[in-house]
Enzyme design. Structure first.
Site, PDB file in Angstrom:
ATOM      1  N   LYS A  77       0.851  -0.835  -0.140  1.00 54.67           N
ATOM      2  CA  LYS A  77       0.387   0.190  -0.066  1.00 54.67           C
ATOM      3  C   LYS A  77       0.444   1.209   0.247  1.00 54.67           C
ATOM      4  CE  LYS A  77      -3.822  -2.281  -0.407  1.00 54.67           C
ATOM      5  NZ  LYS A  77      -4.234  -3.264   0.525  1.00 54.67           N
TER       6      LYS A  77
HETATM    7  C1  LIG Z   1      -5.360  -4.389   0.867  1.00 57.27           C
HETATM    8  C2  LIG Z   1      -7.063  -4.421   0.514  1.00 57.27           C
HETATM    9  C3  LIG Z   1      -7.717  -4.352   1.415  1.00 57.27           C
HETATM   10  C4  LIG Z   1      -6.928  -5.352   2.803  1.00 57.27           C
HETATM   11  O1  LIG Z   1      -6.280  -4.631   3.711  1.00 57.27           O
HETATM   12  P1  LIG Z   1      -6.017  -5.566   4.524  1.00 57.27           P
HETATM   13  O2  LIG Z   1      -4.350  -3.914   5.437  1.00 57.27           O
HETATM   14  O3  LIG Z   1      -4.481  -6.082   4.141  1.00 57.27           O
HETATM   15  O4  LIG Z   1      -6.853  -6.328   5.970  1.00 57.27           O
HETATM   16  C5  LIG Z   1      -8.787  -4.115   1.518  1.00 57.27           C
HETATM   17  N1  LIG Z   1      -9.275  -3.682   0.262  1.00 57.27           N
HETATM   18  C6  LIG Z   1      -8.814  -3.147  -0.142  1.00 57.27           C
HETATM   19  C7  LIG Z   1      -9.524  -2.866  -1.670  1.00 57.27           C
HETATM   20  C8  LIG Z   1      -7.536  -3.502  -0.937  1.00 57.27           C
HETATM   21  O5  LIG Z   1      -6.816  -2.982  -1.858  1.00 57.27           O
END
Ligand SMILES: *Cc1c(COP(=O)(O)O)cnc(C)c1O
Length: 386
Positions: free
Chosen positions: A184
């Site tokens: 992210k």
């Molecule tokens: C990465 C992601 C998540 C989950 O994030 P985590 O921190 O791994 O739980 C949820 N929604 C979307 C759209 C994502 O890309």
């Protein structure tokens, strides 16, 4: 051809993060404590919201939001089918029903014009996903929330830097969940943050995030002497801990620098791919700040001798790591089996499911890396031209 794959994503971790982690390791306090508090405070300041609650994932934030909003058996939550399974898994965990609406081609966000027709007496929440960091149409969503008394829980996993009409995502809906997963925009390895402006909700979320007990562990042995905890509700083990926060504190300081570098890369990609017959690009709307979490191209397979997967494999064979965000959830085995979804019900989501490819987009990329990605994509498309 190269044998080494240029990675789809690499995190950017500086000396500051490493120093902070080592100091914390040496301090003897590893779990939720002062570093988490500081990261939460800095994060709330960045978003401009009242409360930010550190968690072990964005998924945990989405789940806690549903729990704290009282969403349970038989309730319906309206969301997008073009998302990661985390968005809908947590709805199913609450025995509630994810209700999909089709997406709009310009942004791949849910088409908000379709929301109201899906609202009925069981509808309790709307869960917008700000795809790739492009905010959903929050005016429409907030108007519907007021009119139908719905909770707005935002999946802002891609949307840390995003603004909608000058308003920060995380400061508009009732509850907003951010992700610091490794790929992210900023990362704590694994981690998430939940924001809200509602004091009572924030208190409840804090309790729910740590077993449902009344006091944080790190406060229990403070200078006020020993304090017993009390079990108030059956909570979860979703708390962020200080080693994660050590990363977050320093990553957050670089958030806009990282974004600026991604913007430069986006500009180069746009210039290279605009006007290429085999590629369609997304069309960001005006009046928004885009977080540029993903750079998505749509390969127009009707102009090619190959499917998206063949194109994708060839790009990887030529040494560039790529990804797919996302294949529509309604056609995944679970949803077909338990919700009886069939091909044809969400034509836009299905069209883009079969055509999207995400290209590498991260601050560690050099200009040379960007050139290599562009050349590889164009050469590959040339190979499959009709
Ligand atoms: C990465 C992601 C998540 C989950 O994030 P985590 O921190 O791994 O739980 C949820 N929604 C979307 C759209 C994502 O890309």
């Amino acid at each position: 051809m190269t044998s080494e794959l240029f990675p789809f994503h690499q995190s950017f971790i500086g000396k500051e993060e490493i120093k902070e982690i080592v100091q914390t390791l040496n301090s003897g306090w590893l779990t939720t404590g002062p570093k988490t508090k500081l990261f939460e405070k800095n994060f709330a300041d960045y978003i401009g919201c009242k409360h930010a609650i550190g968690l072990n994932s964005c998924t945990a934030g989405l789940h806690l939001s549903l729990v704290a909003s009282g969403i349970s058996s038989g309730d319906e939550v309206i969301t997008s089918p073009i998302t990661f399974p985390a968005t809908t898994n947590v709805i199913v965990h609450q025995n509630a029903k994810p209700v999909f609406i089709d997406i709009e081609p310009e942004t791949l966000n849910m088409n908000c014009a379709g929301i109201e027709s899906k609202i009925n007496n069981n509808t309790k929440a709307i869960l917008p996903v700000h795809f790739a960091g492009h905010p959903c149409d929050m005016d429409t969503i907030m108007t519907l929330a007021k009119k139908h008394n719905l909770t707005i829980i935002e999946d802002a996993a891609h949307a840390l830097e995003s603004k909608y009409h000058e308003k920060k995502i995380g400061n508009m809906g009732h509850l907003t969940s951010f992700s610091f997963y490794a790929t992210k925009n900023i990362t704590t390895g694994e981690g998430g943050m939940l924001t809200t402006n509602d004091d009572n909700m924030a208190e409840k979320l804090r309790i729910l995030s740590l077993h449902g007990i009344s006091k944080n562990a790190w406060k229990r042995y403070g200078k006020d002497g020993f304090q017993h905890w009390e079990l108030l509700m059956p909570g979860y083990k979703y708390n962020m801990f200080d080693l994660q926060a050590c990363l977050g504190i320093h990553q957050l300081k670089k958030v806009e620098t990282f974004l600026n570098r991604r913007k430069q890369i986006v500009k180069r990609y746009n210039t290279a791919f605009q006007g290429v017959d085999e590629i369609q690009l997304l069309k960001p709307k005006s009046g928004i700040k885009h977080a540029h979490h993903l750079y998505v191209i749509i390969v127009k397979t009707e102009h090619l001798k190959a499917s998206r997967d063949v194109v994708l494999n060839e790009i990887q064979k030529r040494g560039i790591g790529v990804a797919v965000h996302f294949r529509s959830l309604h056609l995944q085995p679970f949803f077909k089996k338990h919700f009886n979804f069939k091909k044809g019900i969400f034509p836009q989501a299905e069209y883009f499911s079969d055509r999207v490819i995400s290209l590498p987009l991260y601050p560690k990329m050099t200009d040379k890396d960007v050139t290599k990605v562009i050349e590889t994509v164009l050469d590959t498309l040339h190979l499959f031209r009709q």
